[in-house]
Design an enzyme around this catalytic site. Structure first.
Site, PDB file in Angstrom:
ATOM      1  N   LYS A   1       0.802  -1.226   0.000  1.00 41.72           N
ATOM      2  CA  LYS A   1       0.000   0.000   0.000  1.00 41.72           C
ATOM      3  C   LYS A   1       0.836   1.278   0.000  1.00 41.72           C
ATOM      4  CE  LYS A   1      -4.252  -1.821   2.076  1.00 41.72           C
ATOM      5  NZ  LYS A   1      -5.281  -1.593   3.119  1.00 41.72           N
TER       6      LYS A   1
ATOM      7  N   ASN B   1      -4.916   2.042  -1.677  1.00 44.71           N
ATOM      8  CA  ASN B   1      -5.456   0.693  -1.824  1.00 44.71           C
ATOM      9  C   ASN B   1      -6.267   0.529  -3.106  1.00 44.71           C
ATOM     10  OD1 ASN B   1      -7.931   2.005  -1.120  1.00 44.71           O
ATOM     11  ND2 ASN B   1      -8.697   0.092  -0.246  1.00 44.71           N
TER      12      ASN B   1
ATOM     13  N   ASP C   1     -10.491   2.595   1.879  1.00 46.33           N
ATOM     14  CA  ASP C   1     -10.705   2.069   3.234  1.00 46.33           C
ATOM     15  C   ASP C   1     -11.365   3.124   4.118  1.00 46.33           C
ATOM     16  OD1 ASP C   1      -9.608  -0.459   2.822  1.00 46.33           O
ATOM     17  OD2 ASP C   1      -7.580   0.220   3.295  1.00 46.33           O
TER      18      ASP C   1
ATOM     19  N   SER D   1      -1.311   0.623  15.999  1.00 48.50           N
ATOM     20  CA  SER D   1      -0.824   1.859  15.372  1.00 48.50           C
ATOM     21  C   SER D   1      -0.232   1.634  13.984  1.00 48.50           C
ATOM     22  CB  SER D   1       0.247   2.507  16.269  1.00 48.50           C
ATOM     23  OG  SER D   1       1.362   1.640  16.416  1.00 48.50           O
TER      24      SER D   1
ATOM     25  N   GLY E   1      -0.572  -0.181   9.859  1.00 46.07           N
ATOM     26  CA  GLY E   1      -1.514  -0.631   8.849  1.00 46.07           C
ATOM     27  C   GLY E   1      -2.861   0.054   8.924  1.00 46.07           C
TER      28      GLY E   1
ATOM     29  N   TYR F   1     -13.035  -9.907  10.792  1.00 45.64           N
ATOM     30  CA  TYR F   1     -14.359 -10.408  10.411  1.00 45.64           C
ATOM     31  C   TYR F   1     -14.426 -11.934  10.351  1.00 45.64           C
ATOM     32  CZ  TYR F   1     -12.032 -10.365   5.830  1.00 45.64           C
ATOM     33  OH  TYR F   1     -11.144 -10.544   4.797  1.00 45.64           O
TER      34      TYR F   1
ATOM     35  N   GLY G   1     -15.593  -6.176  10.760  1.00 41.83           N
ATOM     36  CA  GLY G   1     -14.975  -5.515   9.618  1.00 41.83           C
ATOM     37  C   GLY G   1     -15.487  -5.923   8.256  1.00 41.83           C
TER      38      GLY G   1
END
Length: 278
Positions: A66, A87, A102, A126, A128, A219, A240
């Site tokens: 990313k 992304n 995102d 903290s 990603g 998720y 998520g």
């Protein structure tokens, strides 16, 4: 195949839900095209990018690329420019435009669950995705607290400084075990509780029950231990998966100018839940 071509670049990709989600969105919106996985090891990254740029109308980027994608982007758009993380890429006349869907996916998934950021947010982690959560919440005017393991304090302090410098916001840092007050929203950006480590939680139950709502980026499973604490305490909560579906839908909006309804997002989310259950 006729139609547009899209895909996901990353490594490793494993059993990604992205093809299922994008194909469903395209079918619902009348877009003729295909979505494939481009699993690209780091040693093949530069050559892989060249092939993707030439052959696809647009593509998503996931771990670990990313930020590695940035030198190849001709223009950063919206939140991607703020966070310097991409992304979603649109290929327009051989020019690459970078986006971060995102952010919108997170906000729309909260909205769909009847939740809001509120005045104070505790973000677990903290790196990603936690970095994205922190930027979005700080930009919305919330007081952000980063909660990390002791080994992550230095990284958290760097993120705090970056957000304060770019947004002029005030960010606090604490340890996960040091959380002892309530927040409008708890956001988990760590892998704690993810299958197969389903018996772990980033926070103790007592700390969770002090707050009003919980968002867990995990998720699988659908109900993590963290979310079970929220459920037990009568807090609002969401995992998520809707965010994953929304960020894909927003990418399709960018690529194809379509609009995806909350009803269709719910339908696709349910399909993904069935796929995860096997």
């Amino acid at each position: 195949m006729n139609g547009k071509r899209f895909g996901l670049l990353g490594y490793p990709l494993g059993h990604s839900l992205s093809p299922l989600i994008h194909k469903e969105v395209m079918a619902l919106c009348g877009v003729e095209g295909d979505y494939s996985l481009y699993e690209t090891p780091r040693e093949s990254f530069e050559n892989g990018i060249e092939g993707v740029m030439k052959n696809l109308n647009g593509f998503n980027v996931t771990i670990p690329y990313k930020t590695d994608i940035l030198p190849f982007i001709d223009k950063l758009c919206g939140e991607a420019a703020l966070m310097e993380t991409v992304n979603t890429v649109k290929n327009e006349k051989d020019k690459l435009f970078g986006y971060n869907t995102d952010c919108i996916g997170f906000l729309r998934s909260l909205e769909g669950a009847g939740m809001e950021i509120g005045k104070s947010v505790l973000i677990c982690g903290s790196g990603g995705v936690s970095r994205m959560f922190a930027f979005v919440c700080a930009k919305k005017g919330a007081e952000v607290t980063l909660a990390v393991r002791p080994s992550g304090l230095e990284k958290a302090e760097k993120l705090k400084a970056e957000i304060e410098n770019k947004l002029g916001a005030s960010v606090l840092v604490t340890t996960l075990d040091g959380v002892n007050k309530g927040y409008s929203l708890i956001v988990n950006g760590t892998p704690a509780g993810m299958y197969p480590d389903t018996d772990s939680s980033p926070l103790k139950k007592e700390a969770v029950l002090l707050s009003e709502a919980v968002f867990d980026a995990v998720y699988n499973p659908a109900e993590t231990k963290l979310l079970s604490y929220a459920k037990e305490g009568g807090l609002k909560y969401v995992n998520g998966l809707p965010m994953l579906v929304w960020q894909a839908a927003v990418a399709q909006e960018i690529w194809n100018g379509v609009e995806v309804s909350q009803k269709n997002i719910q339908r696709i989310t349910e399909l993904c839940e069935k796929e995860l259950k096997g």
